[in-house]
Design a protein around this motif. Structure first.
Motif, mmCIF file in Angstrom:
data_model
loop_
_atom_site.group_PDB
_atom_site.id
_atom_site.type_symbol
_atom_site.label_atom_id
_atom_site.label_comp_id
_atom_site.label_asym_id
_atom_site.label_seq_id
_atom_site.Cartn_x
_atom_site.Cartn_y
_atom_site.Cartn_z
ATOM 1 N N PRO A 443 0.886 -1.068 0.129
ATOM 2 C CA PRO A 443 0.121 0.167 0.084
ATOM 3 C C PRO A 443 0.871 1.150 -0.127
ATOM 4 C CG PRO A 443 0.047 -0.900 2.203
ATOM 5 C CD PRO A 443 0.718 -2.061 1.258
ATOM 6 N N ARG A 444 0.344 2.236 -0.589
ATOM 7 C CA ARG A 444 1.219 3.421 -0.740
ATOM 8 C C ARG A 444 0.236 4.503 -0.327
ATOM 9 N NH1 ARG A 444 1.789 7.554 -5.009
ATOM 10 N NH2 ARG A 444 -0.007 6.387 -6.120
ATOM 11 N N ILE A 445 0.972 5.283 0.634
ATOM 12 C CA ILE A 445 0.383 6.723 1.089
ATOM 13 C C ILE A 445 0.306 7.830 0.207
ATOM 14 C CG2 ILE A 445 0.675 8.626 2.939
ATOM 15 C CD1 ILE A 445 1.870 6.461 4.768
ATOM 16 N N LEU A 446 -0.824 8.148 0.018
ATOM 17 C CA LEU A 446 -1.279 9.219 -1.010
ATOM 18 C C LEU A 446 -1.120 10.513 -0.617
ATOM 19 C CD1 LEU A 446 -4.412 7.189 -2.576
ATOM 20 C CD2 LEU A 446 -2.103 7.349 -3.482
ATOM 21 N N PHE A 447 -1.800 10.865 0.520
ATOM 22 C CA PHE A 447 -1.893 12.270 1.079
ATOM 23 C C PHE A 447 -2.260 12.096 2.515
ATOM 24 C CE2 PHE A 447 -4.063 16.476 1.615
ATOM 25 C CZ PHE A 447 -2.895 17.233 0.984
ATOM 26 N N GLY A 448 -1.592 13.019 3.236
ATOM 27 C CA GLY A 448 -2.282 13.054 4.604
ATOM 28 C C GLY A 448 -2.823 14.686 5.005
ATOM 29 N N THR A 449 -3.678 14.714 5.999
ATOM 30 C CA THR A 449 -4.251 16.189 6.354
ATOM 31 C C THR A 449 -4.558 15.874 7.877
ATOM 32 O OG1 THR A 449 -5.657 17.784 5.768
ATOM 33 C CG2 THR A 449 -6.584 15.769 5.619
ATOM 34 N N GLN A 450 -4.650 17.071 8.639
ATOM 35 C CA GLN A 450 -5.065 17.160 10.091
ATOM 36 C C GLN A 450 -6.395 17.403 9.958
ATOM 37 O OE1 GLN A 450 -2.526 18.777 12.744
ATOM 38 N NE2 GLN A 450 -4.112 18.958 14.585
ATOM 39 N N ALA A 451 -7.501 16.774 10.304
ATOM 40 C CA ALA A 451 -8.942 17.015 10.307
ATOM 41 C C ALA A 451 -9.231 17.930 11.330
ATOM 42 C CB ALA A 451 -9.662 15.474 10.181
ATOM 43 N N SER A 452 -8.867 17.849 12.626
ATOM 44 C CA SER A 452 -9.194 18.710 13.604
ATOM 45 C C SER A 452 -8.162 18.697 14.701
ATOM 46 C CB SER A 452 -10.630 18.005 13.846
ATOM 47 O OG SER A 452 -10.209 16.855 14.898
ATOM 48 N N THR A 453 -8.396 19.639 15.728
ATOM 49 C CA THR A 453 -7.561 19.734 16.901
ATOM 50 C C THR A 453 -8.443 19.259 18.054
ATOM 51 O OG1 THR A 453 -7.989 21.883 17.069
ATOM 52 C CG2 THR A 453 -6.051 21.506 15.932
#
Length: 501
Positions: A443-453
């Motif tokens: 599996p390859r990591i495509l993208f990451g984001t922080q959804a919330s704090t």
């Protein structure tokens, strides 16, 4: 490089200096473009395009007026409080003495906001725990702008009621007399006899069924000032940070709150489980104001408790949900119990920042401290990031160390990692330690984001399922790179497939 399944070690701060990676924005833009090749849901699109927003409520001009509900035990004070606030918040049971501390609730009637204070039953010439409860009721009267004096109309005025009358006259506060348990016309004659108490017309009320509560509230609200003359009330929105004190019964939560407040704010007694309602107090600590909430000790699992203890457990859970950071008190002089571990786990699962306060540290010797460290390494191995403070609630030793611990935990809880920096970090992690090949696929990591704090929540888009061990590895590396000391973080994975052409 360690294996992703290797056990966590005790966290003593970032293990490496954060690496500055150039062109974070270019990396982010390139990865976003690549995502268009994959099937994304509307929720995915909203997450990728959304940014965190703040909320700011209007702040009141001053502290809200305070209305205290007082009376002898078992006249229905907490039932009346629940009726006024419109929910079963105060602990109610058909035995006297269930409420023990003074407990504040925000309330509203006919467009007027005020603070309602429930109190334990006042009794004369008592000792031990009942005496401490009576003292709290007297403090509530002193800090109130007006008082609801509740009397059981079916019993009539007793000697204890006469003593409360003297106490109220000495306080000089406006008093509204409530003749409770008037369920029908037959009891109204009993209520009229309470004119003899000298507080004017007694308002016939059935707190249990709601009969007459509107009239008595109209009278009570009419006595309240626009702004509290006592300085009480609830802090405005965006005010002091909210700290919940949690722990098993008799671990010293109430003693700590009293020591921090510099007064006997909460009933303290050797009897385990003295506190039943969450009790909050504004505390000056480290040059700032904090709102500390003392909670009922979490006993066994909630469904195994009964009566007042059952509802007290539910209110403790609710108090935790309203808090921003939890201070979990552990008895350093005793072995860590399964109950202690469950409380820590409850805080982490609630997503609140966490500080572990080892109480009664002055009662431990070198041998006990050695074994305690081994217990921590064994029982709390999942939470090496939790901050530790060694304190004594009884003497006040090292309580000032709570401030930097709380600040660090809350800063981590509020931390947001820029998307570009996060994806540059993920790219470096994958290059150094790619996901193992399983079934001929990687599996390859495509993208990451922080959804919330609050707490930090990260969402990783991948081309395939990421094993639990690899997700733990990413979480560990996130902590090494960006800190998050004292705060739980969540890493979730969304598997997305390429669009069919």
């Amino acid at each position: 490089m360690s294996s992703p399944d290797a056990p966590d070690t005790t966290y003593d701060g970032p293990a490496r200096e954060p690496v500055e990676i150039a062109d974070d924005v270019n990396v982010e833009n390139a990865l976003r473009v690549g995502l268009t090749e994959y099937e994304l849901s509307e929720e995915d699109v909203a997450l990728l395009s959304g940014e965190g927003t703040g909320d700011g409520d209007e702040q009141p001009a001053g502290p809200l007026p305070v209305l205290a509900v007082v009376g002898r035990p078992n006249v229905g004070k907490s039932t009346l409080v629940n009726r006024i606030i419109g929910r079963r918040e105060a602990v109610v049971e058909d035995v006297p003495g269930v409420t023990r501390d003074r407990v504040m609730y925000p309330a509203n009637w006919a467009g007027r906001d005020f603070t309602l204070v429930d109190t334990g039953g006042w009794e004369k010439k008592v000792e031990g725990l009942p005496a401490r409860v009576a003292e709290q009721a007297e403090v509530a009267i002193a800090l109130a702008d007006a008082v609801m004096f509740v009397v059981d109309a079916t019993v009539g005025a007793t000697g204890t009621d006469e003593q409360i009358v003297r106490l109220l006259r000495k306080a000089g506060k406006p008093v509204v007399l409530v003749a409770n348990k008037v369920d029908g016309p037959r009891q109204e004659a009993d209520a009229s006899e309470l004119w003899s108490l000298g507080f004017g017309e007694p308002y016939p009320v059935s707190a249990l069924h709601g009969r007459g509560t509107g009239d008595v509230l109209d009278a009570a609200v009419a006595t309240l000032p626009a702004v509290s003359a006592t300085g009480g009330g609830i802090e405005p929105a965006g005010g002091p940070r909210r700290v919940a004190l949690l722990g098993r019964p008799n671990v010293g939560k109430s003693s700590m709150l009293n020591k921090l407040a510099g007064s006997e704010r909460v009933v303290v007694h050797p009897t385990a489980g003295t506190t039943r309602d969450p009790v909050d107090e504004l505390i000056e600590l480290g040059g700032r104001t904090w709102r500390f909430v003392d909670t009922a000790g979490i006993r066994r699992r909630v469904h195994l408790t009964q009566g007042a203890d059952f509802y007290a457990s539910l209110r403790t859970q609710a108090a935790l949900e309203k808090a921003e950071v939890a201070v979990v008190l552990l008895d350093a002089s005793e072995k860590l119990s399964e109950q202690d571990i469950r409380i820590v786990t409850t805080v982490v699962e609630s997503g609140r920042a966490l500080v572990l306060a080892y109480n009664k540290w002055d009662l431990t010797d070198e041998e006990r401290r050695h074994y305690l460290q081994r217990e921590i390494e064994k029982e709390l191995v999942q939470y090496p990031w939790a901050l530790r403070v060694n304190v004594s609630a009884q003497t006040g030793r090292h309580l000032e160390k709570l401030v930097p611990a709380l600040d660090t935990a809350l800063d981590s809880w509020d931390t947001r990692v820029p998307t570009g920096k996060l994806n540059s970090f993920l790219g470096q992690v994958v290059a150094e330690h790619p996901h193992p090949v399983r079934g001929g696929k990687q599996p390859r990591i495509l993208f990451g984001t922080q959804a919330s704090t609050r707490p930090p929540r990260f969402v990783i888009f991948a081309s395939g399922f990421l094993e639990a061990g690899y997700r733990r590895f990413i979480e560990r590396r996130l902590r090494e790179q960006f800190g998050f000391v004292g705060s739980p973080i969540e890493v979730s994975v969304r598997v997305r497939e390429k669009r069919k052409r």
